[in-house]
Design a protein around this motif. Structure first.
Motif, mmCIF file in Angstrom:
data_model
loop_
_atom_site.group_PDB
_atom_site.id
_atom_site.type_symbol
_atom_site.label_atom_id
_atom_site.label_comp_id
_atom_site.label_asym_id
_atom_site.label_seq_id
_atom_site.Cartn_x
_atom_site.Cartn_y
_atom_site.Cartn_z
ATOM 1 N N UNK A 1 0.831 -1.208 0.000
ATOM 2 C CA UNK A 1 0.000 0.000 0.000
ATOM 3 C C UNK A 1 0.865 1.257 0.000
ATOM 4 N N UNK A 2 1.915 1.226 0.843
ATOM 5 C CA UNK A 2 2.788 2.387 0.921
ATOM 6 C C UNK A 2 3.470 2.653 -0.415
ATOM 7 N N UNK A 3 3.864 1.568 -1.106
ATOM 8 C CA UNK A 3 4.525 1.723 -2.404
ATOM 9 C C UNK A 3 3.580 2.344 -3.423
ATOM 10 N N UNK A 4 2.322 1.876 -3.463
ATOM 11 C CA UNK A 4 1.362 2.425 -4.417
ATOM 12 C C UNK A 4 1.052 3.884 -4.104
ATOM 13 N N UNK A 5 1.057 4.225 -2.827
ATOM 14 C CA UNK A 5 0.787 5.607 -2.438
ATOM 15 C C UNK A 5 1.916 6.524 -2.910
ATOM 16 N N UNK A 6 3.152 6.081 -2.709
ATOM 17 C CA UNK A 6 4.303 6.882 -3.157
ATOM 18 C C UNK A 6 4.304 6.997 -4.674
ATOM 19 N N UNK A 7 3.982 5.891 -5.357
ATOM 20 C CA UNK A 7 3.952 5.907 -6.818
ATOM 21 C C UNK A 7 2.891 6.876 -7.328
ATOM 22 N N UNK A 8 1.721 6.890 -6.669
ATOM 23 C CA UNK A 8 0.659 7.818 -7.070
ATOM 24 C C UNK A 8 1.116 9.263 -6.908
ATOM 25 N N UNK A 9 1.807 9.537 -5.834
ATOM 26 C CA UNK A 9 2.301 10.897 -5.617
ATOM 27 C C UNK A 9 3.311 11.297 -6.680
ATOM 28 N N UNK A 10 4.222 10.383 -6.994
ATOM 29 C CA UNK A 10 5.258 10.694 -7.985
ATOM 30 C C UNK A 10 4.650 10.904 -9.369
ATOM 31 N N UNK A 11 3.746 10.020 -9.764
ATOM 32 C CA UNK A 11 3.167 10.103 -11.105
ATOM 33 C C UNK A 11 2.283 11.339 -11.263
ATOM 34 N N UNK A 12 1.440 11.614 -10.274
ATOM 35 C CA UNK A 12 0.573 12.790 -10.383
ATOM 36 C C UNK A 12 1.387 14.083 -10.314
ATOM 37 N N UNK A 13 2.426 14.079 -9.481
ATOM 38 C CA UNK A 13 3.274 15.268 -9.415
ATOM 39 C C UNK A 13 4.001 15.523 -10.720
ATOM 40 N N UNK A 14 4.542 14.448 -11.320
ATOM 41 C CA UNK A 14 5.242 14.589 -12.593
ATOM 42 C C UNK A 14 4.290 15.008 -13.700
ATOM 43 N N UNK A 15 3.090 14.413 -13.718
ATOM 44 C CA UNK A 15 2.096 14.768 -14.733
ATOM 45 C C UNK A 15 1.738 16.249 -14.635
ATOM 46 N N UNK A 16 1.490 16.716 -13.420
ATOM 47 C CA UNK A 16 1.133 18.121 -13.234
ATOM 48 C C UNK A 16 2.274 19.044 -13.635
ATOM 49 N N UNK A 17 3.495 18.642 -13.315
ATOM 50 C CA UNK A 17 4.667 19.465 -13.623
ATOM 51 C C UNK A 17 4.845 19.643 -15.127
ATOM 52 N N UNK A 18 4.507 18.615 -15.909
ATOM 53 C CA UNK A 18 4.661 18.672 -17.364
ATOM 54 C C UNK A 18 3.451 19.314 -18.026
ATOM 55 N N UNK A 19 2.254 18.895 -17.620
ATOM 56 C CA UNK A 19 1.041 19.261 -18.346
ATOM 57 C C UNK A 19 0.574 20.676 -18.011
ATOM 58 N N UNK A 20 0.732 21.116 -16.768
ATOM 59 C CA UNK A 20 0.201 22.430 -16.378
ATOM 60 C C UNK A 20 0.802 23.578 -17.194
ATOM 61 N N UNK A 21 2.130 23.674 -17.328
ATOM 62 C CA UNK A 21 2.666 24.760 -18.178
ATOM 63 C C UNK A 21 2.217 24.639 -19.626
ATOM 64 N N UNK A 22 2.153 23.400 -20.149
ATOM 65 C CA UNK A 22 1.704 23.203 -21.532
ATOM 66 C C UNK A 22 0.258 23.664 -21.698
ATOM 67 N N UNK A 23 -0.606 23.259 -20.773
ATOM 68 C CA UNK A 23 -2.020 23.618 -20.865
ATOM 69 C C UNK A 23 -2.212 25.125 -20.737
ATOM 70 N N UNK A 24 -1.504 25.737 -19.812
ATOM 71 C CA UNK A 24 -1.622 27.186 -19.632
ATOM 72 C C UNK A 24 -1.095 27.925 -20.856
ATOM 73 N N UNK A 25 -0.025 27.402 -21.451
ATOM 74 C CA UNK A 25 0.506 28.010 -22.667
ATOM 75 C C UNK A 25 -0.477 27.928 -23.823
ATOM 76 N N UNK A 26 -1.148 26.792 -23.982
ATOM 77 C CA UNK A 26 -2.159 26.656 -25.035
ATOM 78 C C UNK A 26 -3.329 27.612 -24.800
ATOM 79 N N UNK A 27 -3.753 27.719 -23.546
ATOM 80 C CA UNK A 27 -4.844 28.629 -23.219
ATOM 81 C C UNK A 27 -4.464 30.068 -23.540
ATOM 82 N N UNK A 28 -3.240 30.443 -23.203
ATOM 83 C CA UNK A 28 -2.776 31.802 -23.476
ATOM 84 C C UNK A 28 -2.597 32.044 -24.969
ATOM 85 N N UNK A 29 -2.038 31.055 -25.654
ATOM 86 C CA UNK A 29 -1.800 31.198 -27.100
ATOM 87 C C UNK A 29 -3.119 31.377 -27.853
#
Length: 306
Positions: A1-29
């Protein structure tokens, strides 16, 4: 359970780090293109049939994709709050830009070879300064909800009024600060930080984040504000909207709010609030079931994330 929890944190954090600037840039563009069309045709309405197809794709398609991507970032809150909290950390960059408007000129210079200028325009019109802290506030609310999912009925009812009221006050202060600081910098080249605008931005952001975090105790308090924001965004697409608010559009104090709306920021915020309300309901339901499970089976429940 602890491993899956850490993995969820890492994956969601990485996804947000990549996608948020891209999405905001598209919205602004895309939003910059739509704002240019609105300013070109004034209050008579944008003649969609006369707009080149490429510009129509940019003005309408890019914001839709950007909003959808931002909504997907908020949806990752079902697995973990980490991604949304990462966006809250990212928001510190745009907050600093809002506090020190002279940095906007350096941002344009640094990005000139890498990004379209329309992407950087989002900084001037407040897209990341509003949307990113809001997503961080969503993450804080989910973090609190996972640790205490029960919301007293009295708090829920009071929050239906209190949360929108605090959001309105905080948003008003934030946009007034953005207009006062960034408008002066971009129009009149007043590059020195202004204490009043800095105070307005900081207090406004604090109130907005606090109100969004407070949805942990009033989980459906964002539904009405979201519908109001979406209705306002729809009205502002129509010529009657620009006619109704023509005088406010010309004021320095409200110019940033209307340009933010024209660039799709208001629609994005409304959509994100509705998505977050659904995410919060799922997270609270899971947390309640986990707490109600017998001790012998609690360890077998799905990881709650963070």
């Amino acid at each position: 359970m602890q491993t899956s929890r850490v993995l969820a944190r890492l994956l969601t954090g990485l996804y947000a780090l990549i996608v948020t600037p891209l999405a905001t840039g598209l919205l602004s563009w895309g939003g910059s293109a739509w704002l240019m069309l609105v300013q070109q045709y004034g209050y008579v309405g944008v003649p969609l049939g006369d707009v080149p197809p490429g510009m129509m794709v940019q003005a309408l398609g890019a914001p839709v994709v950007g909003i959808a991507l931002l909504a997907s970032v908020v949806a990752t809150g079902i697995a973990s709050s980490a991604g949304l909290l990462v966006v809250g950390v990212i928001s510190l960059f745009s907050v600093v830009m809002a506090l020190f408007p002279a940095l906007l000129f350096h941002a344009y210079d640094l990005s000139r070879e890498l990004l379209p200028l329309q992407v950087v325009d989002g900084l001037v019109h407040g897209l990341p300064a509003v949307l990113h802290p809001a997503i961080g506030g969503f993450g804080l609310a989910l973090l609190l909800a996972r640790r205490g999912p029960r919301a007293p009925i009295a708090f829920s009812v009071i929050g239906l009024v209190l949360v929108p009221a605090v959001l309105l006050i905080g948003g008003g202060l934030l946009f007034a600060g953005l207009a006062r600081g960034q408008y002066e910098a971009m129009i009149y080249f007043q590059l020195d930080p202004e204490p009043v605008s800095m105070l307005l931005v900081l207090v406004g952001l604090a109130l907005v984040v606090a109100a969004l975090a407070g949805t942990r105790w009033s989980p459906y308090s964002l539904v009405a504000p979201a519908l109001v924001l979406l209705a306002f965004a729809l009205v502002m697409v129509l010529p009657i909207g620009w006619t109704m608010f023509a005088d406010l559009w010309r004021l320095r104090e409200t110019a940033t709010l209307f340009s933010f709306t024209s660039m799709g920021g208001t629609a994005a915020l409304g959509v994100l609030m509705l998505v977050f309300t659904g995410v919060l309901a799922i997270v609270r339901g899971r947390a309640r079931r986990r707490l109600q499970a017998p001790p012998s089976t609690a360890a077998d429940q799905p990881a709650a994330g963070s």
